[in-house]
Design a protein around this motif. Structure first.
Motif, PDB file in Angstrom:
ATOM      1  N   SER A 181       1.008  -1.150   0.111  1.00  0.00           N
ATOM      2  CA  SER A 181      -0.022  -0.032   0.218  1.00  0.00           C
ATOM      3  C   SER A 181       0.985   1.175  -0.022  1.00  0.00           C
ATOM      4  CB  SER A 181      -1.029   0.052   1.288  1.00  0.00           C
ATOM      5  OG  SER A 181      -1.770  -0.993   1.134  1.00  0.00           O
ATOM      6  N   PRO A 182       0.681   2.150  -1.043  1.00  0.00           N
ATOM      7  CA  PRO A 182       1.567   3.389  -1.176  1.00  0.00           C
ATOM      8  C   PRO A 182       1.844   4.248   0.220  1.00  0.00           C
ATOM      9  CG  PRO A 182       0.233   3.177  -3.070  1.00  0.00           C
ATOM     10  CD  PRO A 182      -0.099   2.192  -2.032  1.00  0.00           C
ATOM     11  N   ALA A 183       2.981   4.443   0.546  1.00  0.00           N
ATOM     12  CA  ALA A 183       3.213   5.181   1.800  1.00  0.00           C
ATOM     13  C   ALA A 183       2.496   6.589   1.810  1.00  0.00           C
ATOM     14  CB  ALA A 183       4.720   5.669   2.001  1.00  0.00           C
ATOM     15  N   PRO A 184       1.744   6.871   2.982  1.00  0.00           N
ATOM     16  CA  PRO A 184       1.067   8.280   3.101  1.00  0.00           C
ATOM     17  C   PRO A 184       2.044   9.205   3.497  1.00  0.00           C
ATOM     18  CG  PRO A 184       0.917   6.949   5.209  1.00  0.00           C
ATOM     19  CD  PRO A 184       1.355   5.791   4.208  1.00  0.00           C
ATOM     20  N   THR A 185       2.074  10.451   2.963  1.00  0.00           N
ATOM     21  CA  THR A 185       2.851  11.326   3.212  1.00  0.00           C
ATOM     22  C   THR A 185       2.825  11.862   4.778  1.00  0.00           C
ATOM     23  OG1 THR A 185       2.084  12.545   1.321  1.00  0.00           O
ATOM     24  CG2 THR A 185       3.283  13.956   2.815  1.00  0.00           C
ATOM     25  N   ALA A 186       3.969  11.820   5.354  1.00  0.00           N
ATOM     26  CA  ALA A 186       4.344  12.180   6.800  1.00  0.00           C
ATOM     27  C   ALA A 186       4.173  13.500   7.164  1.00  0.00           C
ATOM     28  CB  ALA A 186       5.740  11.892   6.994  1.00  0.00           C
ATOM     29  N   ASN A 187       2.609  14.066   6.796  1.00  0.00           N
ATOM     30  CA  ASN A 187       2.437  15.508   7.243  1.00  0.00           C
ATOM     31  C   ASN A 187       1.060  15.272   8.186  1.00  0.00           C
ATOM     32  OD1 ASN A 187       0.408  14.593   5.266  1.00  0.00           O
ATOM     33  ND2 ASN A 187       0.131  16.700   4.289  1.00  0.00           N
ATOM     34  N   GLY A 188       1.059  14.175   8.800  1.00  0.00           N
ATOM     35  CA  GLY A 188      -0.062  14.187   9.748  1.00  0.00           C
ATOM     36  C   GLY A 188      -0.697  12.758  10.012  1.00  0.00           C
ATOM     37  N   ASP A 189      -1.287  12.494  11.186  1.00  0.00           N
ATOM     38  CA  ASP A 189      -1.494  10.953  11.422  1.00  0.00           C
ATOM     39  C   ASP A 189      -2.689  10.551  10.299  1.00  0.00           C
ATOM     40  OD1 ASP A 189      -2.238   8.739  12.899  1.00  0.00           O
ATOM     41  OD2 ASP A 189      -2.876   9.625  14.733  1.00  0.00           O
ATOM     42  N   LEU A 190      -2.967   9.291  10.500  1.00  0.00           N
ATOM     43  CA  LEU A 190      -4.004   8.983   9.587  1.00  0.00           C
ATOM     44  C   LEU A 190      -5.507   8.989   9.968  1.00  0.00           C
ATOM     45  CD1 LEU A 190      -2.193   5.171   9.003  1.00  0.00           C
ATOM     46  CD2 LEU A 190      -2.121   7.251   7.444  1.00  0.00           C
ATOM     47  N   HIS A 191      -6.270   9.444   9.111  1.00  0.00           N
ATOM     48  CA  HIS A 191      -7.798   9.552   9.117  1.00  0.00           C
ATOM     49  C   HIS A 191      -8.381   8.374   8.697  1.00  0.00           C
ATOM     50  CE1 HIS A 191      -8.135  10.762   5.231  1.00  0.00           C
ATOM     51  NE2 HIS A 191      -7.399  11.983   5.322  1.00  0.00           N
ATOM     52  N   LEU A 192      -9.767   8.250   8.772  1.00  0.00           N
ATOM     53  CA  LEU A 192     -10.563   7.072   8.220  1.00  0.00           C
ATOM     54  C   LEU A 192     -10.409   7.112   6.962  1.00  0.00           C
ATOM     55  CD1 LEU A 192     -13.809   7.082  10.385  1.00  0.00           C
ATOM     56  CD2 LEU A 192     -11.870   5.653  10.744  1.00  0.00           C
ATOM     57  N   GLY A 193     -10.345   8.185   6.152  1.00  0.00           N
ATOM     58  CA  GLY A 193     -10.102   8.033   4.697  1.00  0.00           C
ATOM     59  C   GLY A 193      -9.005   7.184   4.253  1.00  0.00           C
ATOM     60  N   HIS A 194      -7.810   7.310   4.845  1.00  0.00           N
ATOM     61  CA  HIS A 194      -6.748   6.439   4.735  1.00  0.00           C
ATOM     62  C   HIS A 194      -7.100   4.965   5.221  1.00  0.00           C
ATOM     63  CE1 HIS A 194      -4.382  10.452   5.725  1.00  0.00           C
ATOM     64  NE2 HIS A 194      -4.154   9.968   4.553  1.00  0.00           N
ATOM     65  N   LEU A 195      -7.557   4.771   6.235  1.00  0.00           N
ATOM     66  CA  LEU A 195      -7.803   3.505   6.625  1.00  0.00           C
ATOM     67  C   LEU A 195      -8.898   2.765   5.868  1.00  0.00           C
ATOM     68  CD1 LEU A 195      -7.923   3.599  10.575  1.00  0.00           C
ATOM     69  CD2 LEU A 195      -5.801   2.900   8.888  1.00  0.00           C
ATOM     70  N   ALA A 196      -9.857   3.467   5.383  1.00  0.00           N
ATOM     71  CA  ALA A 196     -10.865   2.660   4.641  1.00  0.00           C
ATOM     72  C   ALA A 196     -10.587   2.581   3.287  1.00  0.00           C
ATOM     73  CB  ALA A 196     -12.289   3.720   4.753  1.00  0.00           C
ATOM     74  N   GLY A 197      -9.383   3.026   2.957  1.00  0.00           N
ATOM     75  CA  GLY A 197      -8.873   3.020   1.378  1.00  0.00           C
ATOM     76  C   GLY A 197      -8.231   1.766   1.333  1.00  0.00           C
ATOM     77  N   PRO A 198      -6.801   1.945   1.183  1.00  0.00           N
ATOM     78  CA  PRO A 198      -5.826   0.910   0.717  1.00  0.00           C
ATOM     79  C   PRO A 198      -5.405  -0.003   1.932  1.00  0.00           C
ATOM     80  CG  PRO A 198      -4.694   2.725   0.647  1.00  0.00           C
ATOM     81  CD  PRO A 198      -6.066   3.036   0.902  1.00  0.00           C
ATOM     82  N   PHE A 199      -5.492   0.611   3.151  1.00  0.00           N
ATOM     83  CA  PHE A 199      -4.903  -0.204   4.461  1.00  0.00           C
ATOM     84  C   PHE A 199      -5.510  -1.113   4.667  1.00  0.00           C
ATOM     85  CE2 PHE A 199      -2.655   4.267   4.497  1.00  0.00           C
ATOM     86  CZ  PHE A 199      -1.355   3.692   4.322  1.00  0.00           C
TER      87      PHE A 199
ATOM     88  N   ALA B  21       2.169 -14.628   2.387  1.00  0.00           N
ATOM     89  CA  ALA B  21       1.892 -12.860   2.127  1.00  0.00           C
ATOM     90  C   ALA B  21       2.618 -12.165   2.858  1.00  0.00           C
ATOM     91  CB  ALA B  21       0.323 -13.014   2.347  1.00  0.00           C
ATOM     92  N   LEU B  22       3.017 -11.091   2.157  1.00  0.00           N
ATOM     93  CA  LEU B  22       4.161 -10.270   2.897  1.00  0.00           C
ATOM     94  C   LEU B  22       3.282  -8.763   2.628  1.00  0.00           C
ATOM     95  CD1 LEU B  22       7.472 -10.804   1.790  1.00  0.00           C
ATOM     96  CD2 LEU B  22       6.308 -11.809   3.897  1.00  0.00           C
ATOM     97  N   LEU B  23       3.097  -7.964   3.731  1.00  0.00           N
ATOM     98  CA  LEU B  23       2.286  -6.823   3.682  1.00  0.00           C
ATOM     99  C   LEU B  23       3.386  -5.651   3.872  1.00  0.00           C
ATOM    100  CD1 LEU B  23       0.057  -4.902   3.290  1.00  0.00           C
ATOM    101  CD2 LEU B  23      -0.825  -5.604   5.713  1.00  0.00           C
ATOM    102  N   ALA B  24       3.518  -4.634   3.116  1.00  0.00           N
ATOM    103  CA  ALA B  24       4.367  -3.651   3.320  1.00  0.00           C
ATOM    104  C   ALA B  24       3.861  -2.412   2.985  1.00  0.00           C
ATOM    105  CB  ALA B  24       5.728  -3.801   2.540  1.00  0.00           C
ATOM    106  N   THR B  25       4.142  -1.098   3.871  1.00  0.00           N
ATOM    107  CA  THR B  25       3.801   0.147   3.572  1.00  0.00           C
ATOM    108  C   THR B  25       4.819   1.131   4.358  1.00  0.00           C
ATOM    109  OG1 THR B  25       2.060   1.800   3.506  1.00  0.00           O
ATOM    110  CG2 THR B  25       2.191   0.439   5.505  1.00  0.00           C
ATOM    111  N   GLY B  26       4.652   2.213   4.683  1.00  0.00           N
ATOM    112  CA  GLY B  26       5.412   2.951   5.300  1.00  0.00           C
ATOM    113  C   GLY B  26       4.997   4.428   5.450  1.00  0.00           C
ATOM    114  N   PHE B  27       6.100   5.356   5.394  1.00  0.00           N
ATOM    115  CA  PHE B  27       5.472   6.860   5.390  1.00  0.00           C
ATOM    116  C   PHE B  27       6.644   7.433   4.180  1.00  0.00           C
ATOM    117  CE2 PHE B  27       8.709   6.966   8.748  1.00  0.00           C
ATOM    118  CZ  PHE B  27       9.496   7.999   8.295  1.00  0.00           C
ATOM    119  N   GLN B  28       6.244   8.496   3.635  1.00  0.00           N
ATOM    120  CA  GLN B  28       7.064   9.307   2.832  1.00  0.00           C
ATOM    121  C   GLN B  28       7.115  10.732   3.073  1.00  0.00           C
ATOM    122  OE1 GLN B  28       5.405  10.769  -1.160  1.00  0.00           O
ATOM    123  NE2 GLN B  28       7.240  10.084  -2.037  1.00  0.00           N
TER     124      GLN B  28
END
Length: 513
Positions: free
Chosen positions: A9-27, A44-51
């Motif tokens: 799942s593409p890394a979210p931008t490190a400009n704040g916490d995750l809101h529900l829009g993030h969680l309900a989407g790809p994560f 299965a391997l699951l990877a993401t992070g922050f940008q």
């Protein structure tokens, strides 16, 4: 034996916490698919992070009155904590560590040395007042293709590349009243048109999991010449580009996905204790790896077009991602989640107020798979109570009336019913028709069937068996409730037991408020 699946799942931008829009989407979707694969005996391997290299770090930090580095440090900790709180079981979590930077530079230098990048003169918005070029989050305007207003880089509406110099009425995001002019700049680009036919051939072969919006966009993009893709930008925030012809520039953060994904795979494998012969082993051509992306629609271009082109540019060294599962925006009270406007619900806050399984179920039931969907606290209470909590607790009440302590027989008919239950859930979890919404609907249907079932004498074993199978199938979503299972796993067809030992089942607590 099935191939190892690397889910990213593409890394979210490190400009704040995750809101529900993030969680309900790809994560959530990525986590559920990974858990399902493991529950059916697949690796299965699951990877993401922050940008941290995105220009949105700078613009958010400016708005908050903090330094970009301080914002990154705070956001990185918040993102990782929120994913864990929501039960997103990540094997590899990337960040701003030196090894990641080295991976990006190593990847880019290989392509540069092979002559894959070319120096181009491009027109970019420029602020004479600040002496800075304005790209990506530094400038906004109208998209010349769909006319939607947004920041440069990528159009969130139509999914096309949105070159800063092509914006309609460009204006600085720092100061909309700051006069902006267009100036020439020399940057390195990857000529995507060289790879268009090979990208098309790849999607003709794969891409069965593509949803309609992405499929339409890919067709649009590949039906005409692809524009040059910027590899470097004449700005100061980002990974410094090591190329002398663009001294002082940085790597375009939207050119990082291929290298970042390779790094993701390495971290995820190490997180699972898998020994690797090299940092890019999982991505090497011929590796027994299937790469799957779960991503927001707006990430289509950098991951499905530009990143694929960069992997192709490596002359067969790397395999290509096979499947992309996209989602649309998840809204709050019929408006887009917005950190700057304070219009949001933080994921971490909600899972501390509402049982985590209920949050995961509701986000699955309202998943923005093919169109925008909406969150409201009232809907969460109503949906989870009527579709999950009440029917499950009715099932628990019926199970409590079953005599405990001795095995009960399971009929051949019940075993065939169980096979059909597994088949119904599998149709939701497998990639070709992956759908969290239908998985939540299937769970509700089965709970309501069991809650309303008249358990006659002699059928107690059948009832307990089918409840067990439903819970096993729901385990990728209801991770806390599934902890009551004596052992994990979804049964294969034709492997049902001839007897079952009744056991106590936990009740679900409804949402508060």
């Amino acid at each position: 034996m099935s191939r190892r699946t690397l889910i990213i799942s593409p890394a979210p931008t490190a400009n704040g916490d995750l809101h529900l829009g993030h969680l309900a989407g790809p994560f959530l979707a990525a986590d559920v698919h990974a858990r399902y694969l493991r529950a059916t005996g697949r690796e299965a391997l699951l990877a993401t992070g922050f940008q941290d290299t995105s220009t949105y770090v700078v613009t958010t930090a400016r708005r908050l009155g903090v330094t970009p580095k301080a914002l990154v440090a705070r956001s990185a900790a918040q993102i990782e904590t929120t994913l864990a709180a929501a039960g997103i079981d990540v094997d590899g979590f990337t960040g701003d560590e030196d090894q990641f930077v080295k991976q990006v530079l190593r990847f880019m230098e290989q392509l540069h040395a092979a002559g894959r990048f070319e120096l181009r003169t491009v027109r970019l918005p420029y602020s004479p007042a600040t002496g800075q070029y304005l790209v990506d989050g530094f400038v906004r305007g109208g998209c010349p293709r769909c006319l939607a207003d947004g920041c440069a880089g990528l159009c969130e509406s139509c999914g096309h590349l949105l070159a800063a110099g092509d914006l309609i009425d460009p204006r600085s995001t720092a100061d909309p009243n700051d006069p902006v002019e267009l100036r020439d700049a020399r940057v390195l680009v990857l000529p995507l048109e060289r790879y268009r036919e090979r990208i098309r051939e790849h999607f003709d072969r794969y891409g069965a999991a593509m949803r309609p919006h992405m499929a339409q966009t890919i067709d649009e993009l590949l039906s005409r010449p692809l524009p040059d893709y910027p590899v470097t930008y004449p700005i100061s925030w980002g990974i410094p580009a090591p190329f002398p012809e663009v001294a002082g520039q940085v790597i375009n953060p939207n050119a990082e996905p291929a290298a970042w994904s390779i790094y993701c795979g390495t971290l995820a494998a190490r997180g699972r204790g898998i020994p690797l012969a090299g940092d890019d082993e999982l991505w090497r051509a011929g590796a027994d790896t299937k790469v799957v992306y779960f991503l927001g629609f707006d990430n289509t271009y950098p991951f499905a077009v530009a990143a694929v082109a960069m992997l192709l540019a490596a002359d067969g060294r790397y395999l290509l991602p096979e499947e992309f599962v996209t989602n649309e925006f998840y809204e709050l009270d019929n408006a887009k989640f917005s950190t700057s406007r304070g219009h949001l619900v933080w994921g971490r806050d909600l899972v501390t107020e509402v049982p985590r399984d209920l949050v995961r179920y509701h986000l699955a039931a309202t998943s923005p798979e093919t169109q925008r969907t909406d969150f409201s606290r009232a809907a969460l209470t109503r949906v989870t109570t009527t579709r999950l909590v009440d029917p499950w607790n009715q099932v628990v009440d019926r199970a409590q009336r079953v005599p405990q302590g001795a095995p009960l027989p399971v009929s051949a008919f019940s075993r065939s019913v169980a096979d059909r239950i597994v088949e119904r859930f599998a149709a939701c979890y497998e990639l070709e028709y992956f759908s969290l919404t239908r998985a939540a609907e299937t769970l509700t249907e089965q709970l309501q069937r069991l809650a309303g079932r008249d358990v006659r004498p002699g059928e107690e074993g059948d009832f307990c068996h089918e409840v067990d199978v439903v819970l096993r199938c729901a385990a990728p979503i209801l991770i806390d409730l599934a902890a009551a299972l004596p052992e994990p796993g979804i049964p294969a067809a034709g492997t049902g037991p001839t007897s079952v030992l009744p056991r106590a089942l936990p009740r679900l607590t409804g949402p508060v408020g």
